[in-house]
Design a protein around this motif. Structure first.
Motif, PDB file in Angstrom:
ATOM      1  N   LEU A   1     -27.896 -47.851  28.999  1.00  0.00           N
ATOM      2  CA  LEU A   1     -26.435 -47.753  29.114  1.00  0.00           C
ATOM      3  C   LEU A   1     -25.950 -46.354  29.472  1.00  0.00           C
ATOM      4  O   LEU A   1     -24.885 -46.200  30.070  1.00  0.00           O
ATOM      5  CB  LEU A   1     -25.773 -48.210  27.801  1.00  0.00           C
ATOM      6  N   ALA A   2     -26.723 -45.334  29.122  1.00  0.00           N
ATOM      7  CA  ALA A   2     -26.294 -43.955  29.427  1.00  0.00           C
ATOM      8  C   ALA A   2     -26.065 -43.757  30.928  1.00  0.00           C
ATOM      9  O   ALA A   2     -25.247 -42.923  31.337  1.00  0.00           O
ATOM     10  CB  ALA A   2     -27.333 -42.962  28.911  1.00  0.00           C
ATOM     11  N   ASN A   3     -26.781 -44.528  31.751  1.00  0.00           N
ATOM     12  CA  ASN A   3     -26.647 -44.409  33.208  1.00  0.00           C
ATOM     13  C   ASN A   3     -25.590 -45.342  33.786  1.00  0.00           C
ATOM     14  O   ASN A   3     -25.355 -45.334  34.992  1.00  0.00           O
ATOM     15  CB  ASN A   3     -27.994 -44.723  33.881  1.00  0.00           C
ATOM     16  N   LYS A   4     -24.977 -46.155  32.929  1.00  0.00           N
ATOM     17  CA  LYS A   4     -24.048 -47.174  33.426  1.00  0.00           C
ATOM     18  C   LYS A   4     -22.615 -46.950  32.943  1.00  0.00           C
ATOM     19  O   LYS A   4     -21.720 -47.734  33.241  1.00  0.00           O
ATOM     20  CB  LYS A   4     -24.529 -48.569  32.987  1.00  0.00           C
ATOM     21  N   MET A   5     -22.418 -45.883  32.172  1.00  0.00           N
ATOM     22  CA  MET A   5     -21.099 -45.559  31.636  1.00  0.00           C
ATOM     23  C   MET A   5     -21.044 -44.053  31.399  1.00  0.00           C
ATOM     24  O   MET A   5     -22.053 -43.362  31.554  1.00  0.00           O
ATOM     25  CB  MET A   5     -20.865 -46.313  30.324  1.00  0.00           C
ATOM     26  N   THR A   6     -19.876 -43.539  31.047  1.00  0.00           N
ATOM     27  CA  THR A   6     -19.722 -42.115  30.733  1.00  0.00           C
ATOM     28  C   THR A   6     -19.806 -41.935  29.224  1.00  0.00           C
ATOM     29  O   THR A   6     -19.012 -42.514  28.477  1.00  0.00           O
ATOM     30  CB  THR A   6     -18.373 -41.582  31.249  1.00  0.00           C
ATOM     31  N   HIS A   7     -20.787 -41.155  28.784  1.00  0.00           N
ATOM     32  CA  HIS A   7     -21.013 -40.995  27.351  1.00  0.00           C
ATOM     33  C   HIS A   7     -20.814 -39.543  26.930  1.00  0.00           C
ATOM     34  O   HIS A   7     -21.291 -38.625  27.585  1.00  0.00           O
ATOM     35  CB  HIS A   7     -22.439 -41.436  26.989  1.00  0.00           C
ATOM     36  N   PHE A   8     -20.078 -39.356  25.824  1.00  0.00           N
ATOM     37  CA  PHE A   8     -19.895 -38.030  25.224  1.00  0.00           C
ATOM     38  C   PHE A   8     -20.587 -38.009  23.860  1.00  0.00           C
ATOM     39  O   PHE A   8     -20.455 -38.965  23.091  1.00  0.00           O
ATOM     40  CB  PHE A   8     -18.406 -37.731  24.984  1.00  0.00           C
ATOM     41  N   TYR A   9     -21.294 -36.927  23.578  1.00  0.00           N
ATOM     42  CA  TYR A   9     -21.798 -36.733  22.221  1.00  0.00           C
ATOM     43  C   TYR A   9     -20.741 -35.963  21.433  1.00  0.00           C
ATOM     44  O   TYR A   9     -20.409 -34.826  21.772  1.00  0.00           O
ATOM     45  CB  TYR A   9     -23.127 -35.974  22.223  1.00  0.00           C
TER      46      TYR A   9
ATOM     47  N   ILE B   1     -27.772 -41.360  18.764  1.00  0.00           N
ATOM     48  CA  ILE B   1     -28.302 -42.706  18.938  1.00  0.00           C
ATOM     49  C   ILE B   1     -28.923 -43.064  17.593  1.00  0.00           C
ATOM     50  O   ILE B   1     -29.853 -42.394  17.135  1.00  0.00           O
ATOM     51  CB  ILE B   1     -29.324 -42.754  20.088  1.00  0.00           C
ATOM     52  N   PRO B   2     -28.400 -44.091  16.894  1.00  0.00           N
ATOM     53  CA  PRO B   2     -28.660 -44.231  15.461  1.00  0.00           C
ATOM     54  C   PRO B   2     -30.049 -44.713  15.059  1.00  0.00           C
ATOM     55  O   PRO B   2     -30.455 -44.501  13.912  1.00  0.00           O
ATOM     56  CB  PRO B   2     -27.596 -45.245  15.008  1.00  0.00           C
TER      57      PRO B   2
ATOM     58  N   TYR C   1     -16.156 -45.728  28.897  1.00  0.00           N
ATOM     59  CA  TYR C   1     -16.453 -44.428  28.306  1.00  0.00           C
ATOM     60  C   TYR C   1     -16.822 -44.647  26.838  1.00  0.00           C
ATOM     61  O   TYR C   1     -16.351 -45.594  26.209  1.00  0.00           O
ATOM     62  CB  TYR C   1     -15.235 -43.500  28.364  1.00  0.00           C
ATOM     63  N   GLY C   2     -17.641 -43.755  26.305  1.00  0.00           N
ATOM     64  CA  GLY C   2     -17.987 -43.885  24.906  1.00  0.00           C
ATOM     65  C   GLY C   2     -18.274 -42.536  24.283  1.00  0.00           C
ATOM     66  O   GLY C   2     -18.620 -41.590  24.987  1.00  0.00           O
ATOM     67  N   PHE C   3     -18.083 -42.458  22.962  1.00  0.00           N
ATOM     68  CA  PHE C   3     -18.590 -41.279  22.273  1.00  0.00           C
ATOM     69  C   PHE C   3     -19.147 -41.645  20.906  1.00  0.00           C
ATOM     70  O   PHE C   3     -18.668 -42.540  20.230  1.00  0.00           O
ATOM     71  CB  PHE C   3     -17.561 -40.146  22.200  1.00  0.00           C
ATOM     72  N   SER C   4     -20.219 -40.946  20.569  1.00  0.00           N
ATOM     73  CA  SER C   4     -20.840 -41.072  19.250  1.00  0.00           C
ATOM     74  C   SER C   4     -21.630 -39.795  19.009  1.00  0.00           C
ATOM     75  O   SER C   4     -21.909 -39.039  19.951  1.00  0.00           O
ATOM     76  CB  SER C   4     -21.744 -42.298  19.173  1.00  0.00           C
TER      77      SER C   4
END
Length: 371
Positions: free
Chosen positions: A59-67, A47-48, A41-44
């Protein structure tokens, strides 16, 4: 032979939350965690860069991402309570020294309050969790001596970026002593310090390797300001191996709770900017390095000239040491960009192949985390 076990297989099927997962180091860490079988899981908050490794590897399709913004305490608390992570790696930061001169308040709020918010969310978290708080080698009060800085040396700095990283370490220390030190606590915390990281997929502003690769990909000569400046260069996988090993050891050994660790290259890896560009230009098939770079005298902002880390503590506690020699560092970094720009490669697969190659070299070198 069966598949080698890395980091004691500790991350397989574990929920791992990475803050700042869309950044350069965060994207490499998430890719490696995916390959280790973790549920990532990740959050940021964004995308910098464009391009960005996070985007180019899908990677967005390979993990759970929160903005979410790490400066928003309620958002950080909500994500941690929703994910229920077994591990947290806190990388979210404003990482650019030059930007700290034009955006000092944002740099301080992100690097200091962002770290505070992650620790505060963990303070009120009621399940077992192992957290590695990543700052920077620039957290040290750099007096430009020739010795490597030890974890017990003073933190601070003359510039905003260094000050923000030193402050983040002070916050970590005070949170540990105030809240996480108690015996039998559910949350274990440690901090990690590394810097001068290079590798494929970095497109940040005012960094010599991204500047170089952007220029070469467009057929331009790269301009360099300080050809004789030396840096203790290391590939991004080196400190990440330290963070992952620290996470494993902290999970198993709670006596490491509250400790800080340096992860840096061997001292002999200090090379000048000019040397590293000469060597990289060979991998990009320049016949003459004069076609690759030119020297300008335009120094836009203060940056310390000499900074080395002493990594004896990590070696002593869990036998961590770097894996790659200088030539392999150059090869890995140059070849990733060459694959991206020239061969239009599938970059997630290519990144995994470099991670696998790195693991194989570490195994051959009998590095601690491969046993």
């Amino acid at each position: 032979m069966g598949e080698k076990i890395m980091f004691g297989d500790i991350y397989r099927n574990k929920k791992v939350l990475v803050t700042g997962n869309t950044g350069f180091k965060g994207s490499w860490l998430c890719t490696w965690l995916i390959s280790l079988g973790a549920d990532v899981y990740g959050f940021s908050n964004e995308i910098p860069t464009t391009p960005a490794m996070f985007s180019e590897t899908g990677l967005a399709n390979k993990m759970t991402h929160f903005y979410a913004d790490v400066r928003d305490l309620n958002a950080v608390k909500k994500i941690i309570s929703e994910v229920e992570p077994h591990f947290v790696f806190h990388l979210a930061a404003q990482p650019i020294v030059s930007l700290s001169y034009t955006e000092p308040v944002e740099t301080i709020s992100t690097n200091v309050m962002g770290t505070t918010n992650v620790l505060e969310a963990l303070r009120t978290y009621s399940k077992p969790c192992t957290a590695v708080i990543i700052t920077s080698d620039k957290c040290y009060d750099n007096v430009e001596w020739i010795y490597g800085y030890k974890e017990t040396d003073a933190v601070g700095g003359k510039d905003i970026y260094s000050g923000s990283k030193g402050a983040a370490e002070l916050i970590f220390k005070s949170y540990y002593h105030s809240f996480f030190k108690k015996e039998g606590g559910l949350v274990q915390v440690a901090s990690a310090r590394a810097g001068n990281v290079i590798g494929g997929g970095d497109w940040a502003l005012d960094r010599i390797i991204p500047d170089c690769m952007r220029s070469w990909s467009e057929g331009r000569v790269v301009e360099i300001r300080s050809p004789k400046a030396t840096r203790p260069w290391q590939h991004v996988l080196e400190p990440l191996s330290g963070y992952l090993l620290l996470g494993e050891k902290l999970y198993k050994d709670h006596t490491l709770n509250g400790e800080s660790f340096n992860f840096g290259p061997k001292p002999e890896y200090n090379h000048t900017v000019q040397e590293i560009l000469e060597d990289m230009s060979v991998r990009w098939h320049f016949e003459d390095s004069k076609q690759a770079y030119k020297i300008t005298g335009d120094i836009k902002f203060y940056e310390a000239g000499l900074l080395k880390l002493n990594c004896d503590k990590a070696l002593f506690h869990f036998q961590w040491k770097p894996t790659l020699d200088y030539h392999t560092l150059i090869e890995y970094t140059s070849d990733w960009y060459y694959e991206y720009y020239k061969n239009k490669g599938e970059m997630f697969a290519y990144t995994l192949s470099q991670i696998k190659g790195y693991e194989d070299l570490a195994s051959l070198g009998n590095i601690a985390w491969t046993k």
